[in-house]
Design an enzyme around this catalytic site. Structure first.
Site, short mmCIF file in Angstrom:
data_model
loop_
_atom_site.label_atom_id
_atom_site.label_comp_id
_atom_site.label_asym_id
_atom_site.label_seq_id
_atom_site.Cartn_x
_atom_site.Cartn_y
_atom_site.Cartn_z
N ASN A 39 0.73 -1.27 -0.08
CA ASN A 39 -0.20 0.32 -0.29
C ASN A 39 0.72 1.15 -0.11
O ASN A 39 0.40 2.52 -0.48
CB ASN A 39 -0.82 0.13 1.11
CG ASN A 39 -2.13 1.17 1.35
OD1 ASN A 39 -2.09 1.62 0.96
ND2 ASN A 39 -1.28 2.25 2.61
N TYR B 139 4.56 9.78 -10.22
CA TYR B 139 3.47 8.86 -9.85
C TYR B 139 2.77 8.43 -10.42
O TYR B 139 2.51 6.46 -9.95
CB TYR B 139 2.76 9.92 -9.15
CG TYR B 139 1.46 9.16 -7.72
CD1 TYR B 139 2.03 7.90 -6.75
CD2 TYR B 139 0.27 8.75 -8.15
CE1 TYR B 139 0.70 7.78 -6.47
CE2 TYR B 139 -0.34 8.33 -7.72
CZ TYR B 139 -0.36 7.66 -6.44
OH TYR B 139 -1.51 7.26 -6.02
N LYS C 3 2.82 4.08 -10.94
CA LYS C 3 1.78 3.07 -11.00
C LYS C 3 1.87 2.42 -11.80
O LYS C 3 0.40 0.80 -11.73
CB LYS C 3 0.75 3.82 -10.33
CG LYS C 3 0.81 4.22 -8.99
CD LYS C 3 0.76 3.29 -7.61
CE LYS C 3 1.15 3.85 -6.41
NZ LYS C 3 1.36 2.83 -5.16
N GLY D 291 -9.31 5.34 -6.99
CA GLY D 291 -9.68 6.09 -7.85
C GLY D 291 -9.36 7.19 -6.56
O GLY D 291 -8.95 7.17 -5.81
N VAL E 1 -10.03 8.93 -2.87
CA VAL E 1 -10.47 8.99 -1.53
C VAL E 1 -9.10 9.98 -0.76
O VAL E 1 -8.10 10.34 -1.30
CB VAL E 1 -9.49 7.52 -0.93
CG1 VAL E 1 -9.91 7.28 0.29
CG2 VAL E 1 -10.05 6.34 -2.34
N THR F 224 -7.16 11.36 2.17
CA THR F 224 -6.10 10.50 2.05
C THR F 224 -5.92 12.35 2.22
O THR F 224 -5.72 12.64 1.03
CB THR F 224 -6.24 9.68 1.30
OG1 THR F 224 -5.22 10.47 0.52
CG2 THR F 224 -6.44 8.65 1.92
#
Length: 226
Positions: free
Chosen positions: A79, A145, A149, A176, A178, A180
């Site tokens: 994660n 980034y 990924k 998608g 979130v 955070t």
């Protein structure tokens, strides 16, 4: 009761996953460069380990813990993620390398260390992003980034093929938006309805059961753009 390893547990979805797994009675090894947030929870069955997954010596401490304390890993959730939001022409080679060191080579290194402790019915869940999915909407400033990924998606598919006979299973979730800290870094000021705890619950359920239905699959988990 399963043995769960989660990276990126100092905040966001990783932090919420630790609490949810612990509530269900599972053993959790929570890995993050900053282990204090999880340590302060003082949860039964949870071990917080300070670890930079981009450093070989730190990964060695993870495998040493598993070898001495657990002997097995049932679920690995990769994660942890690093993000930089900067125009492509302004990103240095060192910054690009830092993102890939965590998002790609950290995943590779930790997975290699833990594979000897994983049986056929174990499950590796890699966390990617919708921005890494071919053909999805892309956004400026996220070249390092999103491309890193994207590499995680293809890596997952390759490992599922390589280990399909002996296990474990490998799947990747392209998430998608979130709510955070990382979303704020990527899209300052954006507010979305999905909380870190909501997504953590989804990932937990998938990690425990998804390998019965999927292997080598990319699942797009998104209800919005971004």
């Amino acid at each position: 009761m399963k043995h769960i390893v989660i990276t990126g547990t100092s905040r966001g979805m990783g932090y919420e996953m630790v609490k949810l797994f612990a509530e269900k009675g599972h053993k959790v090894l929570a890995i993050s460069r900053n282990d204090k947030p999880v340590s302060d929870l003082n949860l039964e069955g949870v071990t917080a380990l300070s670890c930079d997954i981009s450093k070989a010596e730190d990964l060695g401490r993870v495998s040493a813990f598993i070898d001495s304390e657990w002997k097995q890993v049932d679920v690995l959730i990769n994660n942890a993620g690093a993000l930089i939001n900067k125009d492509f022409e302004k990103i240095s080679a060192e910054e690009f390398q830092q993102i890939y060191s965590t998002n790609v080579f950290g995943v590779i290194g930790l997975t290699q260390k833990l594979l000897p402790f994983m049986k056929k019915d174990a499950h590796v869940v890699n966390i990617s992003t919708m921005g890494g999915v071919q053909g999805s909407v892309k956004f400026p400033g996220l070249s390092a980034y999103s491309s890193s990924k994207a590499a995680v998606i293809t890596l997952t598919e390759l490992l599922a093929e390589e280990y399909k006979e002996k296990g474990p299973s490998f799947n990747v979730l392209a998430l998608g938006a979130v709510q955070t800290e990382m979303l704020e870094e990527a899209f300052p000021g954006l507010e979305v309805p999905l909380s870190a705890k909501d997504m953590a619950g989804y990932i937990m359920d998938f990690s425990l059961t998804g390998h019965k239905f999927y292997n080598g699959k990319l699942l797009q988990v998104s209800n919005s753009t971004p």
